[in-house]
Design an enzyme around this catalytic site. Structure first.
Site, short mmCIF file in Angstrom:
data_model
loop_
_atom_site.label_atom_id
_atom_site.label_comp_id
_atom_site.label_asym_id
_atom_site.label_seq_id
_atom_site.Cartn_x
_atom_site.Cartn_y
_atom_site.Cartn_z
N LYS A 1 0.88 -1.23 -0.01
CA LYS A 1 0.06 -0.03 -0.16
C LYS A 1 0.73 1.08 0.05
O LYS A 1 0.88 2.22 0.92
CB LYS A 1 -0.93 -0.16 1.26
CG LYS A 1 -2.00 -0.95 0.95
CD LYS A 1 -2.92 -1.06 2.23
CE LYS A 1 -3.91 0.05 2.36
NZ LYS A 1 -4.89 0.17 1.23
N1 PMP Z 1 -6.78 -3.42 -3.29
C1 PMP Z 1 -6.54 -2.20 -2.93
C2 PMP Z 1 -5.66 -1.64 -4.01
C3 PMP Z 1 -6.69 -1.65 -1.75
O1 PMP Z 1 -6.28 -0.37 -1.59
C4 PMP Z 1 -7.40 -2.35 -0.97
C5 PMP Z 1 -8.01 -1.63 0.59
N2 PMP Z 1 -6.94 -1.97 1.35
C6 PMP Z 1 -7.75 -3.63 -1.09
C7 PMP Z 1 -7.54 -4.34 -2.36
C8 PMP Z 1 -8.59 -4.40 -0.01
O2 PMP Z 1 -7.53 -4.94 1.13
P1 PMP Z 1 -7.89 -5.24 2.46
O3 PMP Z 1 -8.84 -6.11 2.49
O4 PMP Z 1 -6.82 -5.67 3.18
O5 PMP Z 1 -8.43 -3.94 3.05
#
Ligand code: PMP
Length: 306
Positions: free
Chosen positions: A157
């Site tokens: 991220k």
């Molecule tokens: N893909 C992206 C690009 C994201 O920013 C997120 C949000 N964090 C997700 C998928 C989903 O990930 P998570 O379930 O860990 O929040």
């Protein structure tokens, strides 16, 4: 935007007004930061705020520090403890969102990730639905491709990577859609702007692999596990073609922000008759039960704040 009164900044909890970075900060100039997104769910009967999968989010974040040579003098346990302390100090008694950030804090010119200072910060906001989770989303396949691992690793991220998401999201909204689905460079389905994607085809639950330039979602993993344990459904993890989106029985996004959100059309083609899918809504109900501590066997995923 509403936000919490306090933030964690430069080693302590301070009033949010004091949590400021300079225009010279490296991360502000070059996108050399990394963040997390974590949700807290308020359970009214218990009078308790539960943080969902706190440890798992920090495990992902800390593992990915290695990509950008981020070294911090704190452990996952320290970060978790201060996250709980901050949420308590902000006195949330409603659903909320936690945004930890690790970033290159030096005042230096020149893009790099080595020989720079790192800082860690957290702020909180109240948060209900991030996208509509009941009516079904109308989405488009974006003309913007997901960043490939060899350019910027989508499994992290990284703050700068979200320019890619922002372009896709703005294109979708500007064209009257709710969200975007991005493809990889070779034309396979990757994910949404900030959410992973699942498809139901002939009763099989399918999601895109971690090698399709996706963020390795905490919610994605949760869905795979609760589908297996609560519904006896194994998820097939495999590359997905664009045109499978048009013939899928059901589609849904999942993520910390998105939660479990049904998709009812792609590129103006109705998905599964244009209504939220049955399996999707069962998984959504299970997901909400888990995060609100209404399914006792998953309470190990919850960290109480009070
Ligand atoms: N893909 C992206 C690009 C994201 O920013 C997120 C949000 N964090 C997700 C998928 C989903 O990930 P998570 O379930 O860990 O929040």
């Amino acid at each position: 935007m509403e936000y919490g009164k306090y933030a964690y900044f430069e080693g302590k909890i301070v009033p949010i007004e004091d949590a400021k970075v300079s225009i010279m900060t490296h991360a502000f100039n070059y996108g050399t930061g990394m963040f997390e997104g974590i949700r807290g769910y308020w359970n009214d009967e218990e009078g308790q705020l539960y943080i969902f999968k706190l440890k798992e989010h920090y495990q992902r974040m800390f593992k990915n520090f290695n990509l950008f040579k981020i070294e911090l003098p704190i452990t996952i346990e320290d970060a978790s403890a201060v996250t709980v302390e901050l949420a308590r100090k902000n006195e949330y008694r409603r659903d909320m969102y936690i945004r930890p950030l690790a970033y290159k804090s030096s005042y230096e010119i020149g893009p790099r990730v080595h020989n720079l200072k790192n800082e860690f910060a957290i702020f909180n906001i109240p948060l209900g639905d991030y996208v509509n989770t009941s009516d079904g989303l109308n989405v488009m396949v974006s003309s913007w491709r997901r960043v490939p691992d060899n350019s910027i690793p989508a499994r992290s991220k990284a703050t700068g990577i979200y320019i890619n998401s922002a372009l896709a999201s703005t294109e979708a909204k500007g064209n009257g859609f709710d969200e975007a689905i991005m493809l990889t460079q070779d034309g396979h389905v990757s994910e949404g702007s900030a959410m992973n994607l699942f498809m139901v085809r002939d009763s099989a639950l399918v999601t895109t692999p971690v090698t399709s330039n996706i963020l390795e979602g905490v919610t994605r993993q949760t869905i795979i596990q609760i589908a297996r344990e609560q519904m006896d459904i194994e998820t097939t993890v495999r590359p997905v073609d664009r045109t499978e989106l048009y013939i899928a029985d059901e589609l849904f996004f999942c993520g910390t922000g998105a939660q479990v959100a049904p998709i009812t059309s792609v590129d103006r083609r109705p998905v599964g008759g244009g209504k939220p899918g049955e399996l999707t809504m069962k998984l959504q109900a299970l997901y909400f039960a888990v995060v609100q501590n209404r399914l006792a066997e998953y309470s190990r995923w919850l960290t109480p704040v009070y």
